[in-house]
Write a protein that holds these residues in place. Structure first.
Motif, PDB file in Angstrom:
ATOM      1  N   UNK A 110      43.630   8.936  57.444  1.00  0.00           N
ATOM      2  CA  UNK A 110      42.642   9.721  56.715  1.00  0.00           C
ATOM      3  C   UNK A 110      41.230   9.216  56.979  1.00  0.00           C
ATOM      4  N   UNK A 111      40.280  10.113  56.776  1.00  0.00           N
ATOM      5  CA  UNK A 111      38.870   9.758  56.876  1.00  0.00           C
ATOM      6  C   UNK A 111      38.106  10.589  55.855  1.00  0.00           C
ATOM      7  N   UNK A 112      37.128   9.984  55.230  1.00  0.00           N
ATOM      8  CA  UNK A 112      36.286  10.687  54.261  1.00  0.00           C
ATOM      9  C   UNK A 112      34.913  10.905  54.899  1.00  0.00           C
ATOM     10  N   UNK A 113      34.458  12.156  54.913  1.00  0.00           N
ATOM     11  CA  UNK A 113      33.192  12.492  55.562  1.00  0.00           C
ATOM     12  C   UNK A 113      32.344  13.371  54.652  1.00  0.00           C
ATOM     13  N   UNK A 114      31.052  13.368  54.914  1.00  0.00           N
ATOM     14  CA  UNK A 114      30.094  14.117  54.097  1.00  0.00           C
ATOM     15  C   UNK A 114      29.783  15.464  54.745  1.00  0.00           C
ATOM     16  N   UNK A 115      29.805  16.529  53.944  1.00  0.00           N
ATOM     17  CA  UNK A 115      29.468  17.864  54.437  1.00  0.00           C
ATOM     18  C   UNK A 115      27.951  17.973  54.572  1.00  0.00           C
ATOM     19  N   UNK A 116      27.488  18.186  55.816  1.00  0.00           N
ATOM     20  CA  UNK A 116      26.046  18.275  56.045  1.00  0.00           C
ATOM     21  C   UNK A 116      25.635  19.563  56.750  1.00  0.00           C
ATOM     22  N   UNK A 117      26.607  20.333  57.232  1.00  0.00           N
ATOM     23  CA  UNK A 117      26.241  21.477  58.052  1.00  0.00           C
ATOM     24  C   UNK A 117      27.293  22.575  57.981  1.00  0.00           C
ATOM     25  N   UNK A 118      26.899  23.738  58.461  1.00  0.00           N
ATOM     26  CA  UNK A 118      27.791  24.884  58.565  1.00  0.00           C
ATOM     27  C   UNK A 118      28.193  25.086  60.018  1.00  0.00           C
ATOM     28  N   UNK A 119      29.476  25.324  60.252  1.00  0.00           N
ATOM     29  CA  UNK A 119      29.940  25.757  61.559  1.00  0.00           C
ATOM     30  C   UNK A 119      29.930  27.287  61.501  1.00  0.00           C
ATOM     31  N   UNK A 120      28.833  27.875  61.966  1.00  0.00           N
ATOM     32  CA  UNK A 120      28.535  29.296  61.747  1.00  0.00           C
ATOM     33  C   UNK A 120      29.584  30.202  62.388  1.00  0.00           C
ATOM     34  N   UNK A 121      30.314  30.938  61.552  1.00  0.00           N
ATOM     35  CA  UNK A 121      31.366  31.834  62.038  1.00  0.00           C
ATOM     36  C   UNK A 121      30.869  33.256  62.260  1.00  0.00           C
ATOM     37  N   UNK A 122      29.562  33.488  62.016  1.00  0.00           N
ATOM     38  CA  UNK A 122      28.997  34.834  62.148  1.00  0.00           C
ATOM     39  C   UNK A 122      28.046  34.926  63.337  1.00  0.00           C
ATOM     40  N   UNK A 123      27.145  33.943  63.452  1.00  0.00           N
ATOM     41  CA  UNK A 123      26.115  33.989  64.490  1.00  0.00           C
ATOM     42  C   UNK A 123      26.434  33.002  65.609  1.00  0.00           C
ATOM     43  N   UNK A 124      25.813  33.229  66.761  1.00  0.00           N
ATOM     44  CA  UNK A 124      26.018  32.341  67.895  1.00  0.00           C
ATOM     45  C   UNK A 124      25.484  32.931  69.173  1.00  0.00           C
ATOM     46  N   UNK A 125      25.808  32.277  70.307  1.00  0.00           N
ATOM     47  CA  UNK A 125      25.411  32.744  71.641  1.00  0.00           C
ATOM     48  C   UNK A 125      23.893  32.759  71.821  1.00  0.00           C
ATOM     49  N   UNK A 126      23.157  31.960  71.054  1.00  0.00           N
ATOM     50  CA  UNK A 126      21.705  31.934  71.164  1.00  0.00           C
ATOM     51  C   UNK A 126      21.210  30.495  71.184  1.00  0.00           C
ATOM     52  N   UNK A 127      19.919  30.334  71.342  1.00  0.00           N
ATOM     53  CA  UNK A 127      19.335  29.000  71.449  1.00  0.00           C
ATOM     54  C   UNK A 127      19.531  28.194  70.170  1.00  0.00           C
ATOM     55  N   UNK A 128      19.426  28.867  69.038  1.00  0.00           N
ATOM     56  CA  UNK A 128      19.600  28.170  67.753  1.00  0.00           C
ATOM     57  C   UNK A 128      20.963  27.513  67.639  1.00  0.00           C
ATOM     58  N   UNK A 129      21.972  28.137  68.262  1.00  0.00           N
ATOM     59  CA  UNK A 129      23.330  27.605  68.202  1.00  0.00           C
ATOM     60  C   UNK A 129      23.746  26.963  69.525  1.00  0.00           C
ATOM     61  N   UNK A 130      22.746  26.522  70.291  1.00  0.00           N
ATOM     62  CA  UNK A 130      22.973  25.826  71.562  1.00  0.00           C
ATOM     63  C   UNK A 130      23.842  26.643  72.517  1.00  0.00           C
ATOM     64  N   UNK A 131      23.743  27.973  72.425  1.00  0.00           N
ATOM     65  CA  UNK A 131      24.499  28.839  73.321  1.00  0.00           C
ATOM     66  C   UNK A 131      25.968  28.970  73.001  1.00  0.00           C
ATOM     67  N   UNK A 132      26.404  28.341  71.926  1.00  0.00           N
ATOM     68  CA  UNK A 132      27.817  28.368  71.581  1.00  0.00           C
ATOM     69  C   UNK A 132      28.169  29.658  70.839  1.00  0.00           C
ATOM     70  N   UNK A 133      29.411  30.153  71.011  1.00  0.00           N
ATOM     71  CA  UNK A 133      29.840  31.362  70.310  1.00  0.00           C
ATOM     72  C   UNK A 133      30.053  31.075  68.825  1.00  0.00           C
ATOM     73  N   UNK A 134      30.249  32.116  68.023  1.00  0.00           N
ATOM     74  CA  UNK A 134      30.536  31.888  66.597  1.00  0.00           C
ATOM     75  C   UNK A 134      31.738  30.972  66.411  1.00  0.00           C
ATOM     76  N   UNK A 135      31.656  30.159  65.396  1.00  0.00           N
ATOM     77  CA  UNK A 135      32.735  29.224  65.075  1.00  0.00           C
ATOM     78  C   UNK A 135      33.959  29.993  64.563  1.00  0.00           C
ATOM     79  N   UNK A 136      35.135  29.509  64.881  1.00  0.00           N
ATOM     80  CA  UNK A 136      36.328  30.111  64.284  1.00  0.00           C
ATOM     81  C   UNK A 136      36.325  29.864  62.773  1.00  0.00           C
ATOM     82  N   UNK A 137      37.147  30.578  62.062  1.00  0.00           N
ATOM     83  CA  UNK A 137      37.060  30.527  60.593  1.00  0.00           C
ATOM     84  C   UNK A 137      37.845  29.381  59.964  1.00  0.00           C
ATOM     85  N   UNK A 138      38.476  28.529  60.793  1.00  0.00           N
ATOM     86  CA  UNK A 138      39.314  27.449  60.244  1.00  0.00           C
ATOM     87  C   UNK A 138      38.940  26.094  60.829  1.00  0.00           C
TER      88      UNK A 138
END
Length: 225
Positions: free
Chosen positions: A169-197
């Motif tokens: 196990x590991x305990x980690x702090x939530x600091x960000x969203x893995x965006x499942x709606x937006x992507x494929x742009x500079x703001x998201x480093x060219x990455x596609x939308x995140x999967x929902x899981x």
């Protein structure tokens, strides 16, 4: 004779108790059977609201149409279906977009673990959404898919991540969203939308779980710490 009669009465009582008392065995529950943890449910079933039901992440339909006698109960969110699709430049196949994630299970929600570099200049793009800062190693931090991120409601909270492979196990702090709606742009480093899981974590979390980040993905469960 009185002593013998007492002995016979005691023996009869013990025999009656043995026959009538339930045998406590650790059994695996099937559809709608009682459960407390993921291990209490058979096959691909998971524990939702105290009952074993189909796992919306895996897409099993044992209870809802493939052998169960009754459908699963309303879990407060139902199945999570794509809200649209988005195609990145140069790609032929579109990526599904999600505003939701599989239902959160307090005893342990199944997820896919991925790796992210939360430091400045890393593959995560801009600073973390929760605090507008970067989080270099060895910080143990995590980004959650849009549905689980829940409009920043989990910002700053600690979650417990358990590897289904190593059991560590590991305990980690939530600091960000893995965006499942937006992507494929500079703001998201060219990455596609995140999967929902997705539970997207820093290298320190992979190391603490005893996993090889070169695998790219790993099966985990997560809960609030």
């Amino acid at each position: 004779m009185a002593s013998m009669a007492s002995f016979m009465l005691l023996a009869s009582f013990c025999l009656f108790s043995f026959i009538t008392l339930p045998l406590f065995t650790k059994a695996t529950s099937s559809c709608n059977g009682p459960c407390e943890t993921l291990n209490d449910c058979e096959g691909n079933l998971i524990c939702i609201n105290g009952k074993c039901n189909d796992d919306p992440d895996v897409g099993s339909n044992t209870c809802s149409g493939g052998g169960g006698s009754t459908p699963p109960p309303n879990n407060g969110g139902g199945d999570c279906h794509p809200s649209g699709s988005l195609k990145c430049n140069g790609e032929s196949e579109p990526h599904p977009q999600y505003t939701c994630s599989p239902p959160f299970v307090p005893s342990g929600t199944r997820a896919t673990l991925t790796l992210n570099d939360f430091s400045e200049g890393g593959d995560g793009g801009g600073p973390s959404e929760c605090d507008e800062t970067y989080h270099p190693l060895p910080e143990k931090v995590v980004a959650l898919s849009t549905g689980w991120f829940d409009n920043r409601s989990r910002c700053g909270q600690m979650i417990r991540i358990t590897s289904t492979k190593t059991g560590r196990q590991s305990v980690a702090k939530v600091v960000d969203e893995c965006d499942s709606v937006h992507g494929c742009d500079e703001e998201h480093a060219g990455q596609p939308p995140c999967r929902n899981n997705i539970v997207d974590v820093s290298q320190s979390v992979w190391d603490e779980l005893g996993l090889d980040s070169n695998d790219g993905e790993a099966s985990v469960t997560w809960s609030m710490a």
